[in-house]
Design a protein around this motif. Structure first.
Motif, PDB file in Angstrom:
ATOM      1  N   CYS A 148       0.823  -1.209   0.000  1.00 32.36           N
ATOM      2  CA  CYS A 148       0.000   0.000   0.000  1.00 32.36           C
ATOM      3  C   CYS A 148       0.860   1.263   0.000  1.00 32.36           C
ATOM      4  CB  CYS A 148      -0.913   0.029   1.221  1.00 32.36           C
ATOM      5  SG  CYS A 148      -2.232  -1.187   1.162  1.00 32.36           S
ATOM      6  N   THR A 149       0.353   2.284  -0.658  1.00 31.74           N
ATOM      7  CA  THR A 149       1.000   3.592  -0.552  1.00 31.74           C
ATOM      8  C   THR A 149       1.006   4.007   0.913  1.00 31.74           C
ATOM      9  OG1 THR A 149      -1.149   4.596  -1.035  1.00 31.74           O
ATOM     10  CG2 THR A 149       0.371   4.347  -2.877  1.00 31.74           C
ATOM     11  N   ASP A 178       8.297  -4.468  -6.975  1.00 30.99           N
ATOM     12  CA  ASP A 178       6.986  -4.639  -6.385  1.00 30.99           C
ATOM     13  C   ASP A 178       6.111  -3.418  -6.685  1.00 30.99           C
ATOM     14  OD1 ASP A 178       7.703  -7.149  -5.382  1.00 30.99           O
ATOM     15  OD2 ASP A 178       8.642  -6.245  -3.641  1.00 30.99           O
ATOM     16  N   THR A 179       4.810  -3.501  -6.365  1.00 25.06           N
ATOM     17  CA  THR A 179       3.851  -2.512  -6.851  1.00 25.06           C
ATOM     18  C   THR A 179       2.958  -2.017  -5.727  1.00 25.06           C
ATOM     19  OG1 THR A 179       3.818  -3.677  -8.976  1.00 25.06           O
ATOM     20  CG2 THR A 179       2.050  -2.067  -8.570  1.00 25.06           C
ATOM     21  N   ALA A 180       2.769  -0.699  -5.657  1.00 29.77           N
ATOM     22  CA  ALA A 180       1.923  -0.096  -4.627  1.00 29.77           C
ATOM     23  C   ALA A 180       0.514   0.133  -5.146  1.00 29.77           C
ATOM     24  CB  ALA A 180       2.522   1.237  -4.180  1.00 29.77           C
ATOM     25  N   ASP A 187     -10.252  -2.346  -6.637  1.00 32.92           N
ATOM     26  CA  ASP A 187     -10.145  -2.367  -8.106  1.00 32.92           C
ATOM     27  C   ASP A 187      -8.684  -2.466  -8.536  1.00 32.92           C
ATOM     28  OD1 ASP A 187     -12.876  -2.197  -8.404  1.00 32.92           O
ATOM     29  OD2 ASP A 187     -12.893  -0.007  -8.590  1.00 32.92           O
ATOM     30  N   ALA A 188      -7.815  -1.688  -7.887  1.00 35.51           N
ATOM     31  CA  ALA A 188      -6.387  -1.742  -8.213  1.00 35.51           C
ATOM     32  C   ALA A 188      -5.807  -3.104  -7.858  1.00 35.51           C
ATOM     33  CB  ALA A 188      -5.637  -0.635  -7.477  1.00 35.51           C
ATOM     34  N   LEU A 189      -6.231  -3.660  -6.730  1.00 34.27           N
ATOM     35  CA  LEU A 189      -5.753  -4.979  -6.331  1.00 34.27           C
ATOM     36  C   LEU A 189      -6.127  -6.022  -7.381  1.00 34.27           C
ATOM     37  CD1 LEU A 189      -4.492  -6.904  -4.246  1.00 34.27           C
ATOM     38  CD2 LEU A 189      -6.739  -7.042  -3.143  1.00 34.27           C
ATOM     39  N   GLU A 190      -7.380  -6.013  -7.813  1.00 34.48           N
ATOM     40  CA  GLU A 190      -7.816  -6.997  -8.801  1.00 34.48           C
ATOM     41  C   GLU A 190      -7.107  -6.795 -10.142  1.00 34.48           C
ATOM     42  OE1 GLU A 190     -11.892  -9.229 -10.140  1.00 34.48           O
ATOM     43  OE2 GLU A 190     -12.031  -7.150  -9.442  1.00 34.48           O
ATOM     44  N   PHE A 201       0.007  -9.985  -1.170  1.00 30.81           N
ATOM     45  CA  PHE A 201      -0.299  -8.597  -0.825  1.00 30.81           C
ATOM     46  C   PHE A 201       0.019  -8.441   0.647  1.00 30.81           C
ATOM     47  CE2 PHE A 201      -3.940  -5.659   0.520  1.00 30.81           C
ATOM     48  CZ  PHE A 201      -3.235  -4.500   0.255  1.00 30.81           C
ATOM     49  N   VAL A 202       0.931  -7.523   0.986  1.00 29.59           N
ATOM     50  CA  VAL A 202       1.303  -7.275   2.373  1.00 29.59           C
ATOM     51  C   VAL A 202       0.658  -5.977   2.821  1.00 29.59           C
ATOM     52  CG1 VAL A 202       3.506  -6.175   1.691  1.00 29.59           C
ATOM     53  CG2 VAL A 202       3.209  -7.051   4.026  1.00 29.59           C
TER      54      VAL A 202
END
Length: 461
Positions: A148-149, A178-180, A187-190, A201-202
């Protein structure tokens, strides 16, 4: 001439040199910063949620060593456990035996997360996160981790790769790819999961930076999405775990959430011996340690040492016997409710948020012309100066230690020892009210200090 080492004599002889020694041999910016804001105190004794200076001044600790001092300082049960384990002269860290203490501590920890099965013990929170990242990648066969940001998961290279704060990452590239995503952004997670390369996902159930809770239902929905795409949920409970938020783990505030891996540290140490733990499901551990050839594929030289295990066992025993989690919930509710009652009274006070004894106090732009001009002056120099203006008088005038919740944030974070009582809550609220009264006045020392901060901020540009 005696050849014995006398620690008390050494401290008596050289203790007054503490700031000079740090400037010369350690991080030279720390004493400089402490002197700038008037935090260069000399503390000589500590107990529970309080410590004292050489003049006998009593300070209230609302920081708990960044959450390490969950039971306060020098809890007698933890102290006794450490004396006992030293006196036992155990054959510790032979590396070719199985001592009882790690198994006993793992058993006690897992009792609070019955859906998890095994534990790896390291030495810190960042190491617990590093372990979870490695295990997730190996167990899933996928390379990428989502985070997460504004997250904070540690400062070693792997955990820094999932640290959502740019200031910590600058100058240390290249990091892992890795990606924030935004906290709560399903929606971003999916969208990221659809690529098929995500291992896990941490997430901190309550972010330390700014004290932001995950939205209701987010963790459960994220878990379902992750499992649908063959990815894992990692709960970083390094700061939020062990009662901090009013439940043993913060993810337990939401029904149906069962992370695949959970990271803990900080309060498990009792404030004495560094310890970190990564809890996980049986199949993950069995995949990582799949054969005798892989028995040491992930290990830590000081992991599972007897002193750390004894401290952890003592901490959990105290928490069970003294009802620490329920006490933290009660004190958190009391403190939050009293602070929320102040919001309508002070236009600079924007919001009180958090869970249990993890509370964020956010300041915001005032409406009246006089205060607004002062606020604008501070914001133009550097965002976050007003929160620093509150932290300083809380210590200097009221002997209460707090912290700004992150760089460029107008938020103070309260994470006191979980043993604070009603008198401590009353002392903080009374002192905070006095500081707010000063801030809303026509002038005074607080705004004079603000001008000093502005000059320093402008000079550093």
């Amino acid at each position: 001439m005696s050849t014995e080492f006398d620690l008390s004599a050494l401290l008596a002889e050289r203790g007054a040199e503490r700031y000079e020694l740090h400037s010369r041999y350690l991080n030279h910016q720390l004493p400089r910063m402490l002197r700038t804001i008037g935090f260069d105190k000399v503390y000589v004794r500590a107990e529970g949620a309080h410590f004292w200076d050489a003049e006998g001044g009593d300070y209230l600790d609302m920081l708990a060593g960044f959450g390490v001092m969950g039971l306060g300082r020098h809890h007698p049960v933890v102290r006794k456990a450490l004396y006992d384990v030293l006196d036992a002269q155990l054959a510790d860290l032979t590396r070719f035996d199985c001592q009882p203490l790690p198994g006993l501590l793992a058993e006690k920890l897992l009792a609070h997360s019955p859906h998890l099965d095994r534990v790896f013990f390291g030495n810190s929170g960042t190491e617990a996160v590093e372990t979870a990242l490695k295990f997730a990648r190996y167990a899933t066969g996928k390379p990428r981790i989502l985070y997460c940001t504004h997250a904070f998961h540690g400062l070693t290279t792997g955990s820094l790769s999932v640290n959502g704060e740019k200031g910590f990452r600058d100058g240390f590239a290249p990091l892992l790819p890795d990606t924030a995503i935004g906290l709560g952004d399903l929606d971003a997670l999916e969208r990221e999961l659809r690529t098929g390369d995500v291992a896990a996902f941490v997430v901190e159930p309550v972010q330390g930076k700014g004290v932001h809770e995950s939205p209701p239902g987010f963790l459960r929905a994220a878990q379902e999405l992750l499992h649908r795409h063959g990815a894992l949920l990692i709960a970083d409970e390094v700061q939020t775990g062990l009662g901090r938020t009013g439940d043993f783990y913060a993810y337990q505030h939401e029904d149906g959430v069962e992370p695949d891996l959970v990271c803990v540290a900080k309060a498990l140490s009792g404030g004495y011996v560094p310890v970190g733990a990564t809890l996980g499901k049986d199949w993950i551990f069995k995949k990582v340690y799949s054969s005798m050839d892989r028995v040491l594929v992930h290990s830590a030289s000081f992991g599972s040492n007897a002193q750390a295990m004894a401290a952890g066992l003592a901490v959990l025993s105290v928490m069970e016997n003294e009802g620490t989690v329920a006490h933290a919930r009660r004190m958190g509710e009391l403190l939050s409710s009293r602070l929320r009652a102040l919001v309508p009274r002070y236009e600079l006070l924007h919001e009180i948020r958090g869970r249990g004894l993890m509370i964020g106090i956010e300041f915001g732009r005032p409406s009246s012309l006089g205060l607004r001009s002062r606020w604008t002056m501070l914001q133009a120099a550097r965002k976050g100066l007003f929160a620093q203006m509150v932290v300083v008088p809380l210590l200097q005038r009221h002997r209460i230690l707090t912290q700004v919740s992150g760089d460029h944030l107008e938020v103070i974070k309260l994470i006191p020892p979980l043993v604070v009582d009603e008198a401590d809550v009353d002392r903080f609220v009374t002192s905070f009210t006095a500081v707010m009264d000063d801030a809303h006045g026509s002038g005074g020392l607080m705004w004079d200090f603000g001008k000093t901060l502005v000059k320093q901020a402008v000079a550093q540009r």
